[in-house]
Motif scaffolding. Structure first.
Motif, PDB file in Angstrom:
ATOM      1  N   LEU A 273      66.462  79.016  51.914  1.00 54.47           N
ATOM      2  CA  LEU A 273      67.022  78.092  52.906  1.00 54.47           C
ATOM      3  C   LEU A 273      65.924  77.239  53.543  1.00 54.47           C
ATOM      4  O   LEU A 273      66.088  76.027  53.702  1.00 54.47           O
ATOM      5  CB  LEU A 273      67.779  78.863  53.994  1.00 54.47           C
ATOM      6  CG  LEU A 273      69.093  79.499  53.560  1.00 54.47           C
ATOM      7  CD1 LEU A 273      69.625  80.411  54.653  1.00 54.47           C
ATOM      8  CD2 LEU A 273      70.111  78.433  53.201  1.00 54.47           C
ATOM      9  N   LYS A 274      64.813  77.877  53.872  1.00 58.54           N
ATOM     10  CA  LYS A 274      63.713  77.127  54.494  1.00 58.54           C
ATOM     11  C   LYS A 274      63.135  76.089  53.536  1.00 58.54           C
ATOM     12  O   LYS A 274      62.765  74.997  53.956  1.00 58.54           O
ATOM     13  CB  LYS A 274      62.644  78.081  55.002  1.00 58.54           C
ATOM     14  CG  LYS A 274      63.105  78.825  56.234  1.00 58.54           C
ATOM     15  CD  LYS A 274      62.070  79.775  56.776  1.00 58.54           C
ATOM     16  CE  LYS A 274      62.625  80.442  58.031  1.00 58.54           C
ATOM     17  NZ  LYS A 274      61.679  81.344  58.652  1.00 58.54           N
ATOM     18  N   SER A 275      63.093  76.421  52.255  1.00 58.20           N
ATOM     19  CA  SER A 275      62.563  75.444  51.294  1.00 58.20           C
ATOM     20  C   SER A 275      63.557  74.304  51.039  1.00 58.20           C
ATOM     21  O   SER A 275      63.171  73.238  50.558  1.00 58.20           O
ATOM     22  CB  SER A 275      62.185  76.123  49.980  1.00 58.20           C
ATOM     23  OG  SER A 275      63.337  76.505  49.271  1.00 58.20           O
ATOM     24  N   SER A 276      64.818  74.509  51.374  1.00 59.18           N
ATOM     25  CA  SER A 276      65.824  73.467  51.157  1.00 59.18           C
ATOM     26  C   SER A 276      65.981  72.511  52.340  1.00 59.18           C
ATOM     27  O   SER A 276      66.768  71.569  52.261  1.00 59.18           O
ATOM     28  CB  SER A 276      67.176  74.113  50.847  1.00 59.18           C
ATOM     29  OG  SER A 276      67.699  74.739  52.001  1.00 59.18           O
ATOM     30  N   VAL A 277      65.228  72.728  53.408  1.00 58.33           N
ATOM     31  CA  VAL A 277      65.381  71.903  54.611  1.00 58.33           C
ATOM     32  C   VAL A 277      65.194  70.409  54.336  1.00 58.33           C
ATOM     33  O   VAL A 277      66.014  69.599  54.783  1.00 58.33           O
ATOM     34  CB  VAL A 277      64.453  72.407  55.743  1.00 58.33           C
ATOM     35  CG1 VAL A 277      64.333  71.392  56.873  1.00 58.33           C
ATOM     36  CG2 VAL A 277      64.966  73.733  56.277  1.00 58.33           C
TER      37      VAL A 277
ATOM     38  N   ILE B  24      72.976  73.176  46.600  1.00 65.17           N
ATOM     39  CA  ILE B  24      71.704  73.886  46.516  1.00 65.17           C
ATOM     40  C   ILE B  24      71.627  74.614  45.182  1.00 65.17           C
ATOM     41  O   ILE B  24      72.475  75.430  44.852  1.00 65.17           O
ATOM     42  CB  ILE B  24      71.556  74.900  47.677  1.00 65.17           C
ATOM     43  CG1 ILE B  24      71.646  74.203  49.035  1.00 65.17           C
ATOM     44  CG2 ILE B  24      70.260  75.680  47.558  1.00 65.17           C
ATOM     45  CD1 ILE B  24      70.516  73.269  49.328  1.00 65.17           C
ATOM     46  N   LYS B  25      70.583  74.318  44.424  1.00 67.21           N
ATOM     47  CA  LYS B  25      70.410  74.931  43.106  1.00 67.21           C
ATOM     48  C   LYS B  25      69.442  76.112  43.134  1.00 67.21           C
ATOM     49  O   LYS B  25      69.196  76.734  42.124  1.00 67.21           O
ATOM     50  CB  LYS B  25      69.886  73.889  42.117  1.00 67.21           C
ATOM     51  CG  LYS B  25      70.766  72.665  41.999  1.00 67.21           C
ATOM     52  CD  LYS B  25      72.025  72.965  41.220  1.00 67.21           C
ATOM     53  CE  LYS B  25      72.777  71.718  40.884  1.00 67.21           C
ATOM     54  NZ  LYS B  25      73.964  71.490  41.633  1.00 67.21           N
ATOM     55  N   ASP B  26      68.879  76.402  44.307  1.00 64.27           N
ATOM     56  CA  ASP B  26      67.906  77.481  44.438  1.00 64.27           C
ATOM     57  C   ASP B  26      68.594  78.835  44.201  1.00 64.27           C
ATOM     58  O   ASP B  26      69.541  79.176  44.906  1.00 64.27           O
ATOM     59  CB  ASP B  26      67.294  77.441  45.846  1.00 64.27           C
ATOM     60  CG  ASP B  26      66.074  78.322  45.973  1.00 64.27           C
ATOM     61  OD1 ASP B  26      66.048  79.406  45.348  1.00 64.27           O
ATOM     62  OD2 ASP B  26      65.144  77.943  46.704  1.00 64.27           O
TER      63      ASP B  26
END
Length: 125
Positions: free
Chosen positions: A67-71, A25-27
């Motif tokens: 986290l929600k945007s990485s789903v 995850i790069k966020d």
């Protein structure tokens, strides 16, 4: 998690999502996150992923958004790693049990401290 299969799938999802969060995850909103538990419904359609994070309320909210945007990314990665016909929908939920436990520990320390103070007061009399 009613059956052994959903329990096994939950353990696999926990392991893989934890690994992906460390490496993939790069966020920038997703910092130091710990996956504390995963509950998968018996029909394997939904995985509730409980997480904890270091920091204040603002950090928790930002992490949750990340986290929600990485789903979608996580589901794609899980599809390749778990070799399941259907990857469950992922729902991230904040696990407040660590804060709750910390608060209880603080209260117990305060109670013990007051008891010690009361005992020393009665000994002085």
């Amino acid at each position: 998690m009613d059956n052994p299969r959903s329990h096994r799938v939950g353990e696999l999802i926990q392991k893989e999502v934890s690994s992906l969060l460390l490496k993939g995850i790069k966020d920038p909103r997703v910092g130091f996150v710990t996956i504390t538990a995963v509950e998968v419904t018996s029909d394997l359609r939904l995985a509730r992923i409980y997480f904890s994070v270091m920091g204040d309320e603002a950090a928790r909210q930002e992490t949750e958004k990340g986290l929600k945007s990485s789903v979608p990314y996580l589901r794609r990665q899980l599809g390749g790693r778990l070799h399941m016909r259907h990857i469950p929908d992922l729902l991230f939920l904040y696990d407040s049990s660590l804060e709750y436990g910390s608060r209880i520990e603080t209260l117990l320390k305060e109670i013990h401290s007051r008891q010690d103070d009361d005992q020393s007061d009665t000994e002085d009399d």
